[in-house]
Design a protein around this motif. Structure first.
Motif, mmCIF file in Angstrom:
data_model
loop_
_atom_site.group_PDB
_atom_site.id
_atom_site.type_symbol
_atom_site.label_atom_id
_atom_site.label_comp_id
_atom_site.label_asym_id
_atom_site.label_seq_id
_atom_site.Cartn_x
_atom_site.Cartn_y
_atom_site.Cartn_z
ATOM 1 N N GLY A 331 -11.195 -7.927 36.721
ATOM 2 C CA GLY A 331 -12.071 -9.084 36.529
ATOM 3 C C GLY A 331 -13.423 -8.878 37.188
ATOM 4 N N THR A 332 -14.452 -9.516 36.620
ATOM 5 C CA THR A 332 -15.804 -9.370 37.179
ATOM 6 C C THR A 332 -16.055 -10.350 38.315
ATOM 7 O OG1 THR A 332 -16.735 -10.978 35.627
ATOM 8 C CG2 THR A 332 -16.686 -8.667 34.923
ATOM 9 N N GLY A 333 -15.263 -11.411 38.394
ATOM 10 C CA GLY A 333 -15.516 -12.425 39.417
ATOM 11 C C GLY A 333 -16.656 -13.349 39.049
ATOM 12 N N LEU A 334 -17.054 -13.368 37.761
ATOM 13 C CA LEU A 334 -18.157 -14.218 37.317
ATOM 14 C C LEU A 334 -17.690 -15.398 36.470
ATOM 15 C CD1 LEU A 334 -20.845 -11.547 36.330
ATOM 16 C CD2 LEU A 334 -20.712 -12.884 38.426
ATOM 17 N N GLY A 335 -16.510 -15.295 35.869
ATOM 18 C CA GLY A 335 -16.053 -16.319 34.927
ATOM 19 C C GLY A 335 -16.019 -17.709 35.522
ATOM 20 N N LEU A 336 -15.353 -17.874 36.667
ATOM 21 C CA LEU A 336 -15.248 -19.197 37.276
ATOM 22 C C LEU A 336 -16.570 -19.645 37.872
ATOM 23 C CD1 LEU A 336 -11.718 -19.064 38.971
ATOM 24 C CD2 LEU A 336 -12.379 -20.170 36.829
ATOM 25 N N THR A 337 -17.368 -18.695 38.357
ATOM 26 C CA THR A 337 -18.693 -19.043 38.886
ATOM 27 C C THR A 337 -19.570 -19.616 37.785
ATOM 28 O OG1 THR A 337 -18.528 -17.240 40.489
ATOM 29 C CG2 THR A 337 -20.710 -18.171 40.120
ATOM 30 N N ILE A 338 -19.583 -18.952 36.634
ATOM 31 C CA ILE A 338 -20.366 -19.429 35.496
ATOM 32 C C ILE A 338 -19.824 -20.768 35.009
ATOM 33 C CG2 ILE A 338 -20.940 -18.950 33.085
ATOM 34 C CD1 ILE A 338 -21.014 -15.962 33.857
ATOM 35 N N ALA A 339 -18.496 -20.903 34.977
ATOM 36 C CA ALA A 339 -17.891 -22.173 34.550
ATOM 37 C C ALA A 339 -18.338 -23.311 35.455
ATOM 38 C CB ALA A 339 -16.366 -22.051 34.562
ATOM 39 N N LYS A 340 -18.345 -23.065 36.764
ATOM 40 C CA LYS A 340 -18.750 -24.125 37.690
ATOM 41 C C LYS A 340 -20.216 -24.489 37.503
ATOM 42 C CE LYS A 340 -18.472 -25.909 42.302
ATOM 43 N NZ LYS A 340 -17.660 -25.972 43.514
ATOM 44 N N LYS A 341 -21.064 -23.485 37.299
ATOM 45 C CA LYS A 341 -22.488 -23.780 37.112
ATOM 46 C C LYS A 341 -22.713 -24.619 35.864
ATOM 47 C CE LYS A 341 -27.143 -21.985 36.959
ATOM 48 N NZ LYS A 341 -27.550 -22.998 35.982
ATOM 49 N N ILE A 342 -22.012 -24.284 34.781
ATOM 50 C CA ILE A 342 -22.167 -25.049 33.540
ATOM 51 C C ILE A 342 -21.736 -26.498 33.759
ATOM 52 C CG2 ILE A 342 -21.293 -25.316 31.188
ATOM 53 C CD1 ILE A 342 -21.109 -22.245 31.044
ATOM 54 N N VAL A 343 -20.601 -26.682 34.437
ATOM 55 C CA VAL A 343 -20.107 -28.044 34.696
ATOM 56 C C VAL A 343 -21.098 -28.810 35.572
ATOM 57 C CG1 VAL A 343 -18.287 -29.387 35.818
ATOM 58 C CG2 VAL A 343 -17.681 -27.448 34.373
ATOM 59 N N LEU A 344 -21.620 -28.159 36.613
ATOM 60 C CA LEU A 344 -22.603 -28.810 37.476
ATOM 61 C C LEU A 344 -23.868 -29.146 36.701
ATOM 62 C CD1 LEU A 344 -22.293 -26.742 40.799
ATOM 63 C CD2 LEU A 344 -21.393 -29.022 40.321
ATOM 64 N N ASP A 345 -24.282 -28.262 35.792
ATOM 65 C CA ASP A 345 -25.455 -28.542 34.951
ATOM 66 C C ASP A 345 -25.246 -29.776 34.091
ATOM 67 O OD1 ASP A 345 -26.888 -26.413 35.943
ATOM 68 O OD2 ASP A 345 -26.454 -25.068 34.280
ATOM 69 N N HIS A 346 -23.989 -30.065 33.770
ATOM 70 C CA HIS A 346 -23.652 -31.266 32.993
ATOM 71 C C HIS A 346 -23.435 -32.484 33.901
ATOM 72 C CE1 HIS A 346 -23.024 -28.493 29.628
ATOM 73 N NE2 HIS A 346 -22.936 -29.543 28.837
ATOM 74 N N HIS A 347 -23.785 -32.354 35.178
ATOM 75 C CA HIS A 347 -23.612 -33.433 36.164
ATOM 76 C C HIS A 347 -22.136 -33.796 36.345
ATOM 77 C CE1 HIS A 347 -27.922 -33.892 36.156
ATOM 78 N NE2 HIS A 347 -27.910 -34.058 34.839
ATOM 79 N N GLY A 348 -21.298 -32.769 36.267
ATOM 80 C CA GLY A 348 -19.872 -32.965 36.497
ATOM 81 C C GLY A 348 -19.407 -32.206 37.724
ATOM 82 N N ASN A 349 -18.122 -32.010 37.827
ATOM 83 C CA ASN A 349 -17.561 -31.249 38.954
ATOM 84 C C ASN A 349 -16.276 -30.570 38.496
ATOM 85 O OD1 ASN A 349 -17.518 -30.171 41.469
ATOM 86 N ND2 ASN A 349 -16.887 -32.024 42.538
ATOM 87 N N ILE A 350 -15.908 -29.509 39.173
ATOM 88 C CA ILE A 350 -14.697 -28.749 38.846
ATOM 89 C C ILE A 350 -14.055 -28.285 40.144
ATOM 90 C CG2 ILE A 350 -16.090 -26.649 38.519
ATOM 91 C CD1 ILE A 350 -13.992 -25.680 36.508
ATOM 92 N N TRP A 351 -12.735 -28.316 40.205
ATOM 93 C CA TRP A 351 -12.027 -27.833 41.385
ATOM 94 C C TRP A 351 -10.635 -27.359 40.975
ATOM 95 C CZ3 TRP A 351 -12.929 -32.868 40.187
ATOM 96 C CH2 TRP A 351 -11.834 -33.709 40.085
ATOM 97 N N ALA A 352 -9.986 -26.656 41.892
ATOM 98 C CA ALA A 352 -8.664 -26.087 41.608
ATOM 99 C C ALA A 352 -7.686 -26.506 42.689
ATOM 100 C CB ALA A 352 -8.743 -24.570 41.526
ATOM 101 N N GLN A 353 -6.423 -26.652 42.298
ATOM 102 C CA GLN A 353 -5.348 -26.998 43.227
ATOM 103 C C GLN A 353 -4.075 -26.286 42.794
ATOM 104 O OE1 GLN A 353 -6.021 -31.222 42.227
ATOM 105 N NE2 GLN A 353 -5.856 -31.651 44.418
#
Length: 369
Positions: A331-353
């Motif tokens: 893995g590149t280690g970028l997938g979840l980082t990019i996903a979080k940025k997109i969600v934040l750009d939409h004024h949302g939030n993302i987390w894992a449990q």
């Protein structure tokens, strides 16, 4: 109501990034005053963005404000004779305001300064209200931690943007050169076996360049193309795109029967779902189940994606959205980082449990409009 859902998120220690700490504290102060016989609420909190301590001051409806002299007395904190434990409700003796009862609950101590909730009432607080005050302090503490984590995440994403743009410029030059030579080789080899290989090289370079453009576009502050979309349809399209990987492991996908219309940039949000589904597929056991669910509220939608894998190591929970951090082999280690940025750009939030029964669950909050 949108406000009531925000309180539900507070109680689960998960929050939408649209709420600043100031907004959050104001909301909590209003809720305390609305539901309980409280004359005045003061919340002192640390604002990391400005590196200063701020105050929220909220009065009950139709109540006169505290005089400037008495307010200066409260702000002096000279009434604090000892330092209570964090989350401990402590009754105060306000010498200059003897007509009132006052209580304090410490949220945290930072750099020898306090974050706290102070309430002023006309009568002693019941045990029920003291417990509510303690609960509020705990939730506000968790919110400020999440807010600070988001700020740190923003710094890391900014660093990632700089790295990607620098690397992207260098990679584009190399890809352009390889593509040019492949194209020339293709034109010069019409009658031998090299033409097919040249075309493969040229097409591969085009794919790499497209992928690079897609990654770089996620790091830029480009204007989102927000359009009303059917949530279930978007998720179904991502599942269909990844169906070969799903079939390979004989996985079952559970989707809700209901859907909702949500305003978003479909191309970017599809990338979020693609990344999360690929992640879930990778960590799912053969014949496992990946489950989607969503809760629809007036202003927001809460989307959850869970798997039956081994879950996330406790030490990884706070790192999985970091740039270049990956638990997947190769893995590149970028997938979840990019996903979080997109969600934040939409004024949302993302987390894992982690789920109690095993597996991981990723939660996304997105505004509906």
């Amino acid at each position: 109501m949108g406000a009531s859902f925000s309180l539900k998120k507070q109680e689960n220690f998960n929050c939408s990034s649209r709420f600043s700490i100031q907004n959050y504290c104001e909301l909590y102060a209003k809720q305390l005053i609305y539901h309980y016989p409280i004359y005045c609420v003061r919340i002192i909190y640390y604002q990391p963005a400005s590196n200063k301590y701020q105050e929220v001051l909220q009065y009950a409806e139709n109540q006169l404000a505290i005089s400037p002299q008495d307010l200066a007395y409260l702000r002096s904190e000279s009434w604090l004779k000892h330092f209570p434990h964090v989350f401990e409700v402590h009754e105060l003796n306000l010498v200059k305001l003897p007509q009132y009862f006052s209580y304090i609950c410490i949220i945290s101590y930072n750099n020898h300064q306090m974050e706290y909730i102070q309430v002023i009432t006309d009568e002693p607080l019941s045990l029920k209200l003291q417990n509510k005050l303690q609960e509020s302090a705990i939730i506000l503490s968790e919110y400020t931690k999440l807010n600070l984590e988001n700020l740190h995440q923003g710094d890391k994403i900014q660093l990632l943007e700089q790295i990607l743009h620098k690397a992207g410029h260098q990679l584009r030059n190399s890809l352009a050169l390889i593509g040019l030579y492949a194209h020339n080789l293709y034109l010069r080899s019409p009658d031998n076996g090299f033409q097919k290989e040249a075309k493969v090289i040229h097409d591969s370079v085009q794919d790499l360049n497209s992928n690079l453009t897609e990654i770089l576009s996620c790091t830029q502050g480009v204007k989102l193309s927000i359009v009303s979309q059917d949530l279930k349809k978007i998720v179904a399209e991502s599942i269909e795109y990844l169906q070969p990987l799903i079939d390979q492991k004989h996985l079952k996908i559970n989707l809700p029967d209901t859907s909702t219309i949500i305003s978003l940039d479909i191309l970017q949000i599809k990338q979020v779902f693609d990344n999360l589904i690929i992640n879930a597929i990778h960590f799912s056991p053969d014949f496992g189940t990946i489950t989607f669910s969503w809760q629809i509220f007036q202003e927001e939608v809460l989307i959850k994606i869970s798997d039956q894998g081994t879950g996330i190591l406790p030490e990884d929970i706070s790192k999985i959205f970091n740039p270049f951090y990956s638990r997947r082999s190769g893995g590149t280690g970028l997938g979840l980082t990019i996903a979080k940025k997109i969600v934040l750009d939409h004024h949302g939030n993302i987390w894992a449990q982690n789920l109690p029964q095993g597996g991981a669950i990723f939660s996304i909050i997105l505004p509906r409009k």
